[in-house]
Design an enzyme around this catalytic site. Structure first.
Site, short mmCIF file in Angstrom:
data_model
loop_
_atom_site.label_atom_id
_atom_site.label_comp_id
_atom_site.label_asym_id
_atom_site.label_seq_id
_atom_site.Cartn_x
_atom_site.Cartn_y
_atom_site.Cartn_z
N TYR A 45 -7.04 0.54 -6.70
CA TYR A 45 -5.75 0.12 -6.67
C TYR A 45 -6.07 -0.84 -5.46
O TYR A 45 -5.37 -1.67 -5.19
CB TYR A 45 -4.72 1.47 -6.95
N LYS A 102 -1.26 -5.68 -8.99
CA LYS A 102 -2.22 -7.13 -8.41
C LYS A 102 -1.68 -8.55 -9.16
O LYS A 102 -2.34 -8.72 -8.63
CB LYS A 102 -3.45 -6.25 -10.07
N HIS A 122 -0.87 2.25 3.57
CA HIS A 122 -0.22 3.77 3.24
C HIS A 122 -1.79 3.76 2.46
O HIS A 122 -2.37 3.08 1.73
CB HIS A 122 0.51 3.07 1.93
N TYR A 136 4.49 6.92 -8.45
CA TYR A 136 4.48 6.24 -9.99
C TYR A 136 4.79 7.95 -10.95
O TYR A 136 3.63 8.57 -11.14
CB TYR A 136 3.33 6.11 -10.41
N PRO A 143 3.28 -5.27 -13.23
CA PRO A 143 2.62 -4.88 -12.22
C PRO A 143 2.62 -3.81 -10.95
O PRO A 143 2.66 -3.51 -10.62
CB PRO A 143 4.79 -5.63 -11.62
P1 FAS Z 1 5.03 -17.95 -8.72
O1 FAS Z 1 5.98 -17.68 -9.68
O2 FAS Z 1 4.68 -17.15 -7.60
O3 FAS Z 1 5.17 -19.50 -7.63
C1 FAS Z 1 5.30 -20.37 -8.52
C2 FAS Z 1 6.47 -21.54 -8.04
O4 FAS Z 1 5.95 -22.78 -8.45
C3 FAS Z 1 7.49 -21.60 -7.96
O5 FAS Z 1 8.09 -21.48 -6.63
C4 FAS Z 1 8.51 -22.15 -8.82
O6 FAS Z 1 9.42 -22.81 -8.48
C5 FAS Z 1 6.59 -23.21 -8.61
N1 FAS Z 1 7.42 -24.06 -10.03
C6 FAS Z 1 6.92 -23.67 -11.17
N2 FAS Z 1 7.19 -24.44 -12.25
C7 FAS Z 1 7.38 -25.98 -11.33
C8 FAS Z 1 7.38 -27.09 -11.78
N3 FAS Z 1 6.78 -27.90 -12.70
N4 FAS Z 1 7.02 -28.47 -10.91
C9 FAS Z 1 7.09 -27.96 -9.00
N5 FAS Z 1 6.69 -26.55 -8.81
C10 FAS Z 1 6.92 -25.25 -9.46
N6 FAS Z 1 3.57 -8.29 -8.94
C11 FAS Z 1 2.96 -7.33 -8.68
O7 FAS Z 1 2.52 -7.08 -7.87
N7 FAS Z 1 4.17 -6.51 -7.65
C12 FAS Z 1 5.91 -6.61 -8.66
O8 FAS Z 1 6.14 -6.18 -8.31
C13 FAS Z 1 5.80 -8.18 -9.20
N8 FAS Z 1 7.12 -8.19 -9.34
C14 FAS Z 1 7.11 -9.09 -10.49
C15 FAS Z 1 8.17 -9.82 -10.58
C16 FAS Z 1 8.89 -11.22 -11.17
C17 FAS Z 1 9.99 -10.88 -11.81
C18 FAS Z 1 8.23 -12.01 -11.51
C19 FAS Z 1 8.31 -12.78 -12.24
C20 FAS Z 1 6.93 -11.66 -11.09
C21 FAS Z 1 6.05 -10.38 -10.28
N9 FAS Z 1 4.74 -10.25 -9.84
C22 FAS Z 1 4.98 -9.06 -9.03
C23 FAS Z 1 4.48 -10.74 -9.69
C24 FAS Z 1 4.68 -11.66 -8.94
O9 FAS Z 1 3.76 -11.00 -7.55
C25 FAS Z 1 2.97 -12.90 -8.99
O10 FAS Z 1 2.50 -12.14 -8.81
C26 FAS Z 1 3.11 -13.71 -7.80
O11 FAS Z 1 4.26 -14.24 -7.54
C27 FAS Z 1 2.37 -15.25 -8.37
O12 FAS Z 1 2.03 -16.05 -7.35
P2 FAS Z 1 1.99 -17.24 -7.50
O13 FAS Z 1 0.75 -17.71 -8.78
O14 FAS Z 1 2.27 -18.23 -5.81
O15 FAS Z 1 3.73 -17.78 -8.65
C1 PHB Z 2 6.80 -3.44 -5.04
O1 PHB Z 2 6.96 -2.29 -4.17
O2 PHB Z 2 7.88 -4.20 -5.80
C2 PHB Z 2 6.21 -2.15 -6.16
C3 PHB Z 2 5.07 -1.74 -5.11
C4 PHB Z 2 4.19 -1.06 -6.60
C5 PHB Z 2 3.92 -2.00 -7.54
C6 PHB Z 2 4.99 -2.88 -7.99
C7 PHB Z 2 5.42 -3.73 -7.78
O3 PHB Z 2 2.94 -1.32 -8.54
#
Ligand code: FAS
Ligand code: PHB
Length: 393
Positions: free
Chosen positions: A388, A300, A75, A204, A296
């Site tokens: 971005y 980032k 994109h 957005y 989000p």
């Molecule tokens: P993660 O949370 O992905 O991974 C952590 C891992 O540790 C998980 O698998 C968990 O099960 C495990 N864990 C936790 N506690 C533990 C324990 N005690 N023992 C063993 N394992 C354990 N970011 C964006 O950029 N765009 C988005 O749209 C977006 N949407 C999101 C929606 C939700 C619901 C959430 C919660 C986050 C979102 N994020 C988004 C942010 C997300 O993408 C995170 O930045 C990303 O998952 C970060 O990756 P990790 O640091 O690996 O953490």
């Molecule tokens: C998504 O596609 O999940 C998405 C894209 C851009 C954002 C947040 C989420 O800023």
């Protein structure tokens, strides 16, 4: 108790933990990844959608970028709409050729798990009660329970990649921890649906009814979000109501572009900005959501996990290959410098695009003016574009 000896013990098989294990493995450094959930749960989690070029490059270096290169969508810009006016931000033109890649975090996780298994990596799912021990010693330990058996992993270092709700951040003494947090008065209701995207790039939308984001996972799967109350009950949001709201938050002349389809995932994500400092204590290092959370809006979260892993993996490699600790000692400050720039951008995008509810009139008008100015100024749009596509690692 079954005992394993490794160099780096990693808690969490999300993008941070898996990518760190993969990069260390390619440098000949052993690790054990302990994941609380089962593989299906981890691979089924719906999260981020936009990868910065730096993240894509890191996946390539880790040997897991092939499917993203095939299936990811480049994109070159994004759209921002205010009520009935939609403008394109030409990311590529404004940044001298940089862009982002739309490729779901779910797919990144699947690619990383497949690579770890193919490499014979020590990746353990269903690990209960992971507990951190002796992080101020030369040989910290992890213990956990699987089924009815207790396990111990003796390591040189521990990487806390266990997300916001994990255990690793809690292992840092509260007296040494500085926490910075902002909780927003709204969340995002997100859907995945079988429908074509509204436009060729993400939209957005700032609207008096609330923010909306029109994203995608492919030309046949969309990922849309609407601003909602943080405690929204999904029972109050049948699919038809979600589609209606998504349509109403688009500019009038675009509303016909929204095509509906079968919704196969619906969830609410709360919004917060959060940083825990420092990201190191003794031989424990935090990476990813374990250390920080961003709203989000700036796309980032996943990309910060990647830059943390970039810095931490290079520090471990310098330690094992050159017996040098300087990068380990500098990790927290170096990671936090980039984290805070992404925090600022995520807060700025969130503030400009969302409604903060009644009693917010002056600030709301100022934020509206900030967005209107940004869209009228090449200098301001260049600043948005640079952030971005991702600041340098
Ligand atoms: P993660 O949370 O992905 O991974 C952590 C891992 O540790 C998980 O698998 C968990 O099960 C495990 N864990 C936790 N506690 C533990 C324990 N005690 N023992 C063993 N394992 C354990 N970011 C964006 O950029 N765009 C988005 O749209 C977006 N949407 C999101 C929606 C939700 C619901 C959430 C919660 C986050 C979102 N994020 C988004 C942010 C997300 O993408 C995170 O930045 C990303 O998952 C970060 O990756 P990790 O640091 O690996 O953490
Ligand atoms: C998504 O596609 O999940 C998405 C894209 C851009 C954002 C947040 C989420 O800023």
């Amino acid at each position: 108790m079954a005992t394993t000896r490794t160099q780096v013990g990693i808690i969490g098989a999300g993008p941070a933990g898996l990518l760190l294990a993969q990069i260390l493995d390619k440098a000949g450094i052993s690790s054990v990844v302990l994941e609380r959930r089962d593989r299906a749960y981890v691979e089924g989690r719906i999260r981020a959608g936009v990868l910065e070029q730096g993240t894509v490059d890191l996946l390539d270096q880790a040997g897991v970028g092939a499917r993203c290169a095939r299936e990811g969508m480049v994109h070159k810009g994004i759209y921002i709409s205010i009520e009935n006016d939609r403008r394109q931000i030409d990311l590529e033109e404004l940044t001298g050729g940089k862009h982002v890649v739309v490729y779901g975090q779910t797919e990144v996780t699947k690619d990383l798990i497949a690579a770890r298994i193919a490499a014979g990596g020590d990746l353990r799912f269903d690990c209960d009660a992971v507990t951190i021990h002796d992080i101020e010693s030369q040989h910290p330990r992890l213990t956990y329970v699987a089924g009815d058996e207790s396990h111990e992993v003796i390591c040189d270092f521990i990487a806390g990649c266990d997300g916001f709700h994990g255990v690793s951040r809690q292992a840092i003494p509260a007296s040494l921890q500085r926490v910075y947090e902002r909780v927003y008065p709204f969340g995002w209701l997100g859907i995945l649906a079988e429908a074509p995207p509204v436009a060729d790039e993400l939209i957005y939308a700032r609207h008096s009814r609330g923010f909306a984001l029109y994203s995608m996972r492919s030309t046949k799967i969309v990922r849309h979000y609407i601003q909602c109350l943080p405690d929204t009950d999904l029972e109050d949001w049948p699919d038809e109501r979600v589609w209606d709201e998504l349509r109403l938050r688009l500019p009038r002349e675009d509303q016909h572009l929204l095509k509906t389809g079968r919704v196969f995932e619906k969830s609410v994500t709360p919004m917060r900005s959060f940083v825990s400092e420092p990201m190191r204590f003794g031989r424990l290092f935090l990476a990813g959501d374990a250390g920080h959370i961003v709203p989000p809006t700036g796309a980032k979260g996943l990309n910060l996990a990647a830059s943390d892993v970039h810095y931490l993996s290079r520090a471990f490699i310098a330690f094992y290959q050159d017996n040098a600790s300087a990068q380990l000692d500098a990790y927290s400050d170096k990671a936090l410098a980039r984290i805070w720039k992404a925090q600022r951008f995520s807060w700025w995008m969130t503030s400009m695009l969302h409604n903060f509810g009644p009693g917010d009139d002056f600030d709301s008008r100022v934020r509206g003016a900030e967005l209107a100015y940004t869209l009228s100024s090449r200098a301001a749009m260049t600043a948005l574009a640079e952030n971005y596509v991702g600041l340098p690692f």
